[in-house]
Design a protein around this motif. Structure first.
Motif, short mmCIF file in Angstrom:
data_model
loop_
_atom_site.label_atom_id
_atom_site.label_comp_id
_atom_site.label_asym_id
_atom_site.label_seq_id
_atom_site.Cartn_x
_atom_site.Cartn_y
_atom_site.Cartn_z
N ALA A 137 0.59 -1.02 0.14
CA ALA A 137 0.19 0.24 0.07
C ALA A 137 1.05 1.48 -0.13
CB ALA A 137 -0.55 -0.10 1.44
N TRP A 138 1.95 1.30 0.40
CA TRP A 138 3.01 2.40 0.81
C TRP A 138 3.48 2.59 -0.42
CZ3 TRP A 138 1.51 5.46 4.72
CH2 TRP A 138 0.95 4.57 5.57
N HIS A 139 3.86 1.75 -1.59
CA HIS A 139 4.34 1.92 -2.18
C HIS A 139 3.69 1.75 -3.02
CE1 HIS A 139 8.33 -0.17 -0.72
NE2 HIS A 139 8.99 0.18 -1.45
N LEU A 140 2.69 1.23 -3.55
CA LEU A 140 1.45 2.04 -4.70
C LEU A 140 1.04 3.71 -4.37
CD1 LEU A 140 -0.95 -1.15 -4.38
CD2 LEU A 140 0.24 0.50 -5.76
N PHE A 174 5.73 2.72 7.58
CA PHE A 174 6.60 3.36 6.11
C PHE A 174 7.75 4.66 6.34
CE2 PHE A 174 8.01 6.27 2.74
CZ PHE A 174 7.90 5.38 2.05
N GLY A 175 9.11 3.14 5.78
CA GLY A 175 10.17 3.95 6.72
C GLY A 175 11.34 4.48 5.70
N GLY A 176 10.49 4.38 4.37
CA GLY A 176 11.50 5.02 3.21
C GLY A 176 12.66 4.24 2.95
N ARG A 177 13.41 4.50 1.81
CA ARG A 177 15.33 3.78 1.76
C ARG A 177 15.59 3.76 2.53
NH1 ARG A 177 18.98 2.89 -2.20
NH2 ARG A 177 19.08 1.40 -3.03
N ALA A 178 16.19 2.05 3.02
CA ALA A 178 16.72 2.93 4.29
C ALA A 178 18.53 2.82 3.04
CB ALA A 178 17.31 1.24 4.59
N LYS A 179 19.50 3.38 3.84
CA LYS A 179 21.15 2.92 3.55
C LYS A 179 21.84 2.14 2.49
CE LYS A 179 22.34 7.02 5.95
NZ LYS A 179 23.24 7.53 6.74
N GLY A 181 14.20 8.76 -0.86
CA GLY A 181 13.70 9.74 -0.45
C GLY A 181 12.39 10.67 -0.52
N GLN A 182 11.64 10.29 -1.48
CA GLN A 182 10.21 10.30 -2.11
C GLN A 182 9.55 10.38 -0.23
OE1 GLN A 182 7.70 8.46 -4.76
NE2 GLN A 182 10.01 9.26 -6.94
N ARG A 183 8.10 11.36 -0.13
CA ARG A 183 7.83 10.85 0.73
C ARG A 183 6.33 10.59 0.24
NH1 ARG A 183 8.22 15.87 4.23
NH2 ARG A 183 6.96 17.37 2.42
N VAL A 184 5.62 10.06 1.30
CA VAL A 184 4.57 9.93 1.09
C VAL A 184 3.00 11.17 0.89
CG1 VAL A 184 1.78 8.01 1.78
CG2 VAL A 184 4.17 7.11 1.14
N GLU A 185 2.78 11.82 0.67
CA GLU A 185 2.17 12.86 0.16
C GLU A 185 0.54 13.01 0.64
OE1 GLU A 185 3.62 15.79 0.63
OE2 GLU A 185 5.98 15.11 0.44
N GLN A 186 0.08 11.41 0.21
CA GLN A 186 -1.50 11.85 0.18
C GLN A 186 -1.85 11.69 1.62
OE1 GLN A 186 0.14 9.96 -1.41
NE2 GLN A 186 -0.68 8.88 -3.00
N VAL A 237 5.93 10.51 5.90
CA VAL A 237 4.49 10.54 5.20
C VAL A 237 3.54 12.28 5.81
CG1 VAL A 237 2.27 8.84 5.44
CG2 VAL A 237 4.49 8.39 5.68
N PRO A 238 3.89 12.48 6.23
CA PRO A 238 3.64 14.26 6.88
C PRO A 238 1.92 13.82 6.79
CG PRO A 238 4.08 14.42 4.45
CD PRO A 238 4.37 13.21 5.05
N ARG A 239 1.44 14.17 6.17
CA ARG A 239 -0.03 13.94 6.10
C ARG A 239 -0.62 12.46 7.36
NH1 ARG A 239 -3.58 15.79 1.65
NH2 ARG A 239 -4.45 16.43 2.13
#
Length: 320
Positions: free
Chosen positions: A109-112, A130-135, A253-258, A285-287
């Motif tokens: 779901a997060w990736h979609l 959701f944790g984003g892409r790790a190093k 580096g992308q954020r889930v903006e929805q 996931v700022p929202r």
């Protein structure tokens, strides 16, 4: 009970088994299950959402039930699995919708949400943040930390090893999984320390009976999901940490903006495993709106069905 439709879709090179309910013109809401569950794990939400007028779509994810289960572990990276759902959305002509996922389904779901920022208008994750892409791939860290001790994800890595234990008695495996990561046991009982060479269920409890939130009728559907197939397809999801990391470079580096909703149980062992990610998620996931349900383990949509349904309906009322 709400009437269910069923169809087999030829999408993305596989057959995807899809259950659906609710009015055909209702707003689409996808429910994505995790490991080792099935489409029927959403039985309470399917009925509540359909009765509220939503078009509810519940796939058997790749590797489960009547959907295809490729033999190559590399066929189970998150982007291939996302492509299954995206192709099904295309086949059904859907351009605006909400995606809800639990466990591995939450990862999808997060990736979609990242891959389809226009189509996925809102997103819900349960249990897995959701944790984003790790190093670097998380499995590398797990192998370092657990070089001399048991870790269930490391245990799942080699094809055939976990299958021998889990496939030996599917009913017992499902009882054990449900019980030992639910609120029926102490918090983090599933993560108890064990020596290297242990098996998954060593030191765990076999309740010998089903938990109150899973009836015999519901349990039969879980068993049917793995009957004649076993767990190899489901376990292959865990064998793609390196591949997922390599393929995700383009969305680093992308954020889930929805608008997003995240729900987790206070006794879910994932809360311990993902403690750092949980703290960091509002940055990514700022929202996001977050809820911790009391006296609840990992199987959140059934352990606390009424609370989950309330939160989902309130969220959808604001954002669907």
């Amino acid at each position: 009970m709400t009437a269910l439709d069923h169809q087999l879709l030829d999408v993305n090179g596989i057959t995807l088994s899809l259950y659906s309910a609710g009015p055909l013109d209702g707003y689409p809401v996808w429910l994505l299950h995790g490991f080792p569950e099935c489409w029927h794990s959403w039985r309470n939400q399917t009925q509540a959402l359909a009765e509220a007028g939503y078009r509810v779509l519940v796939p058997e994810m790749r590797g489960y039930g009547q959907s295809s289960a490729p033999t190559d572990p590399a066929a189970y990276d998150v982007f291939s699995i996302c492509a299954d759902i995206q192709a099904a959305m295309n086949a059904l002509g859907q351009d605006k919708l909400c995606v809800i996922g639990h466990d591995w389904g939450a990862q999808i779901a997060w990736h979609l949400a990242l891959l389809e920022p226009q189509r996925v208008e809102s997103v819900v994750g349960m249990a897995v943040p959701f944790g984003g892409r790790a190093k670097k791939p998380a499995i590398e860290i797990m192998r370092q930390i657990h070089a001399d001790s048991f870790n269930y994800i490391v245990y799942f890595q080699t094809p055939g090893v976990a299958e021998r234990e889990l496939d030996a008695d599917i009913a017992k495996t499902m009882r054990m999984m449900m019980h030992n990561s639910s609120a029926a046991v102490p918090k983090d009982f599933f993560l108890q320390a064990k020596p290297l060479g242990a098996r998954l269920f060593d030191g765990m409890q076999d309740p010998g009976a089903l938990l109150e939130w899973c009836s015999e009728e519901a349990f039969a559907v879980y068993l049917q999901t793995f009957d004649g197939r076993g767990f190899y397809g489901a376990l292959n999801w865990y064998r793609n940490f390196e591949r997922n990391w390599e393929l995700s470079a383009s969305i680093a580096g992308q954020r889930v903006e929805q608008p997003a909703l995240f729900i987790i149980g206070d006794k879910d062992p994932v809360a311990t495993l993902e403690a750092y990610t949980l703290k960091r998620m509002p940055e990514l996931v700022p929202r996001v709106e977050q809820h911790v349900l009391e006296d609840c383990g990992h199987w959140i949509q059934n352990e606390k069905a009424a609370e989950v349904n309330r939160l989902l309906l309130e969220f959808l009322a604001r954002h669907a």
